[in-house]
Design a protein around this motif. Structure first.
Motif, short mmCIF file in Angstrom:
data_model
loop_
_atom_site.label_atom_id
_atom_site.label_comp_id
_atom_site.label_asym_id
_atom_site.label_seq_id
_atom_site.Cartn_x
_atom_site.Cartn_y
_atom_site.Cartn_z
N LEU A 101 0.85 -1.20 0.00
CA LEU A 101 0.00 0.00 0.00
C LEU A 101 0.87 1.24 0.00
N GLU A 102 0.40 2.31 -0.59
CA GLU A 102 1.08 3.59 -0.47
C GLU A 102 0.16 4.52 0.31
N VAL A 103 0.70 5.18 1.29
CA VAL A 103 -0.07 6.15 2.07
C VAL A 103 0.46 7.54 1.68
N VAL A 105 0.16 11.62 2.22
CA VAL A 105 -0.36 12.70 3.08
C VAL A 105 -0.09 14.02 2.37
N ARG A 106 -1.09 14.90 2.40
CA ARG A 106 -0.98 16.18 1.68
C ARG A 106 -1.31 17.34 2.59
N ASN A 107 -0.44 18.32 2.60
CA ASN A 107 -0.67 19.56 3.34
C ASN A 107 -1.07 20.70 2.41
N ALA A 110 -1.21 19.77 -4.79
CA ALA A 110 -0.23 19.68 -5.88
C ALA A 110 -0.50 18.37 -6.61
N GLY A 111 0.21 18.16 -7.71
CA GLY A 111 0.21 16.88 -8.40
C GLY A 111 -1.18 16.36 -8.70
N SER A 112 -1.38 15.07 -8.40
CA SER A 112 -2.62 14.41 -8.82
C SER A 112 -3.84 14.96 -8.08
N LEU A 113 -3.67 15.47 -6.86
CA LEU A 113 -4.83 16.02 -6.14
C LEU A 113 -5.32 17.28 -6.84
N ALA A 114 -4.37 18.15 -7.19
CA ALA A 114 -4.74 19.40 -7.87
C ALA A 114 -5.45 19.08 -9.19
N ARG A 115 -4.92 18.07 -9.92
CA ARG A 115 -5.52 17.69 -11.20
C ARG A 115 -6.92 17.10 -11.01
N ARG A 116 -7.01 16.15 -10.07
CA ARG A 116 -8.25 15.39 -9.90
C ARG A 116 -9.40 16.26 -9.39
N SER A 140 -1.25 1.19 -12.62
CA SER A 140 -0.92 2.60 -12.36
C SER A 140 -1.29 3.03 -10.94
N ASP A 141 -1.01 2.18 -9.97
CA ASP A 141 -1.23 2.52 -8.55
C ASP A 141 -2.59 3.17 -8.30
N PRO A 142 -3.69 2.41 -8.43
CA PRO A 142 -5.00 3.05 -8.27
C PRO A 142 -5.27 3.55 -6.85
N VAL A 186 5.06 19.69 1.30
CA VAL A 186 3.80 19.84 0.56
C VAL A 186 2.99 18.55 0.61
N ASP A 187 3.59 17.45 0.20
CA ASP A 187 2.95 16.13 0.26
C ASP A 187 4.04 15.06 0.19
N TYR A 188 3.65 13.84 0.47
CA TYR A 188 4.64 12.75 0.44
C TYR A 188 3.94 11.41 0.50
N LYS A 189 4.71 10.39 0.13
CA LYS A 189 4.20 9.02 0.10
C LYS A 189 4.99 8.16 1.08
N LEU A 190 4.28 7.39 1.86
CA LEU A 190 4.92 6.48 2.81
C LEU A 190 4.51 5.05 2.51
N PRO A 208 13.44 13.39 -1.86
CA PRO A 208 12.76 14.26 -2.85
C PRO A 208 12.12 13.46 -4.00
N ASP A 209 12.38 12.14 -4.06
CA ASP A 209 11.65 11.30 -5.03
C ASP A 209 10.23 11.05 -4.55
N THR A 210 10.04 11.01 -3.24
CA THR A 210 8.75 10.58 -2.68
C THR A 210 8.02 11.69 -1.92
N CYS A 211 8.66 12.85 -1.84
CA CYS A 211 8.05 13.99 -1.13
C CYS A 211 8.12 15.21 -2.04
N ARG A 212 7.20 16.14 -1.86
CA ARG A 212 7.37 17.46 -2.48
C ARG A 212 7.88 18.41 -1.40
N PHE A 213 9.04 19.00 -1.70
CA PHE A 213 9.64 19.97 -0.79
C PHE A 213 9.72 21.30 -1.53
N PHE A 227 12.43 17.11 -12.22
CA PHE A 227 12.62 16.10 -13.27
C PHE A 227 11.31 15.91 -14.05
N ARG A 228 10.20 15.74 -13.33
CA ARG A 228 8.90 15.50 -13.98
C ARG A 228 8.57 16.63 -14.95
N GLN A 229 8.84 17.86 -14.52
CA GLN A 229 8.40 19.03 -15.30
C GLN A 229 9.53 19.69 -16.08
N1 UDP Z 1 4.46 9.64 -4.85
C1 UDP Z 1 5.42 8.65 -4.84
N2 UDP Z 1 5.22 7.50 -5.56
C2 UDP Z 1 4.11 7.29 -6.30
C3 UDP Z 1 3.12 8.30 -6.32
C4 UDP Z 1 3.33 9.45 -5.60
O1 UDP Z 1 6.43 8.79 -4.16
O2 UDP Z 1 4.00 6.21 -6.92
C5 UDP Z 1 4.65 10.87 -4.06
C6 UDP Z 1 4.91 12.10 -4.92
O3 UDP Z 1 6.29 12.32 -5.06
C7 UDP Z 1 4.25 13.21 -4.14
C8 UDP Z 1 3.11 12.51 -3.40
O4 UDP Z 1 3.43 11.14 -3.37
O5 UDP Z 1 5.15 13.74 -3.18
C9 UDP Z 1 1.76 12.71 -4.06
O6 UDP Z 1 1.87 12.36 -5.43
P1 UDP Z 1 0.65 12.61 -6.43
O7 UDP Z 1 -0.48 11.73 -6.07
O8 UDP Z 1 0.37 14.06 -6.47
O9 UDP Z 1 1.15 12.07 -7.81
P2 UDP Z 1 2.10 12.74 -8.90
O10 UDP Z 1 1.38 13.89 -9.49
O11 UDP Z 1 3.35 13.10 -8.18
O12 UDP Z 1 2.32 11.61 -9.86
#
Ligand code: UDP
Length: 250
Positions: A101-103, A105-107, A110-116, A140-142, A186-190, A208-213, A227-229
């Motif tokens: 599972l991926e958990v 947390v968003r403060n 950004a990213g997928s939350l902003a889009r969705r 794609s990690d649903p 900003v947000d991160y994945k655990l 910084p791969d798994t968190c937004r700083f 890198f993404r952008q």
């Molecule tokens: N994230 C990650 N691995 C994943 C998906 C997300 O480490 O497979 C991290 C990502 O770096 C960000 C946070 O989780 O800090 C939230 O990511 P988001 O859902 O916004 O997806 P993204 O737009 O980054 O693909």
């Protein structure tokens, strides 16, 4: 070999069979079945692996950043898998059963939350948000919820509660720690797992791969979004995060 000796060894001396290789890390057995060797790689992927690249020395920076933050969390009473930093880009970690599972947390949105949800990036959330994703590249990690988790038997309700409690504590601790380095979390994945004694522990990495700083003063992105952008100065961002963490050490 004792843990202290293993930590001083050359990683090649203790590297056993590979048990896992992901996009950014590889895990190897050691002579001690309860301990794994974790290698941080320079490879980077984004957008479900559609974008691939290398970030020079990322493995080194991430190993040191994650070591710094895991040590801090352990010192604050958070159970983690982290046992110590080896030379260069390796950690020794506890061998756990991961929940798959991926958990997140968003403060700040950004990213997928902003889009969705159609939120502007940078909107401060009045209350932080916690989300669950299934760790499954082929899907794609649903995004999933507690009912999916129960139906798929990914963990028990008690383990889910333990994970969420840890994730909220970690949010307070990490936000405060990073603010001392003038970084906004900003947000991160655990990712969590359970050790042989049944204790739920934080696993994976905090980098910084798994968190937004974001730089707390300028709002500059100091994470994988560079890198993404294609924002440039990707390596500098990872180095900057490590430097700031080291300089702001209590
Ligand atoms: N994230 C990650 N691995 C994943 C998906 C997300 O480490 O497979 C991290 C990502 O770096 C960000 C946070 O989780 O800090 C939230 O990511 P988001 O859902 O916004 O997806 P993204 O737009 O980054 O693909």
């Amino acid at each position: 070999m004792k843990l202290e000796q293993m930590l001083k060894a050359n990683p090649d001396e203790i590297r056993g069979e590979k048990v896992y290789e992901g996009k950014a890390k590889a895990l190897f057995r050691t002579e001690d079945p309860s301990i794994l060797l974790m290698e941080f790689k320079d490879d980077a992927t984004a957008f479900d692996g559609k974008k691939k690249g290398t970030i020079v020395e990322k493995g080194y920076f991430n190993a040191h950043i994650s070591a710094n933050l895991n040590t801090y969390l352990e010192g604050q009473g958070i159970a983690t898998h982290y046992l110590g930093l080896m030379r260069d880009r390796f950690h020794l970690v506890r061998h756990m059963d991961m929940f798959g599972l991926e958990v997140v947390v968003r403060n700040i949105a950004a990213g997928s939350l902003a889009r969705r949800l159609g939120m502007d990036e940078g909107t401060v959330l009045p209350k932080p948000i916690l989300e669950h994703y299934l760790k499954a590249d082929e899907l794609s990690d649903p995004w999933i919820n507690a009912y999916h988790i129960a139906a798929m038997d990914l963990c028990t309700p008690e383990q889910l509660e333990a994970m969420e409690e840890l994730a909220w504590k970690i949010n307070l601790l990490l936000s405060e720690r990073l603010e001392r380095a003038n970084l906004t979390l900003v947000d991160y994945k655990l990712e969590f797992g359970v050790d042989p004694d049944g204790v739920v522990r934080l696993g994976d990495e905090i980098t910084p791969d798994t968190c937004r700083f974001w730089d707390s003063t300028t709002g500059d992105k100091l994470d994988k979004d560079r890198f993404r952008q294609d924002l440039g100065r990707v390596e500098d961002a990872y180095r900057e995060v490590l430097d700031r963490l080291t300089e702001s050490e209590a």
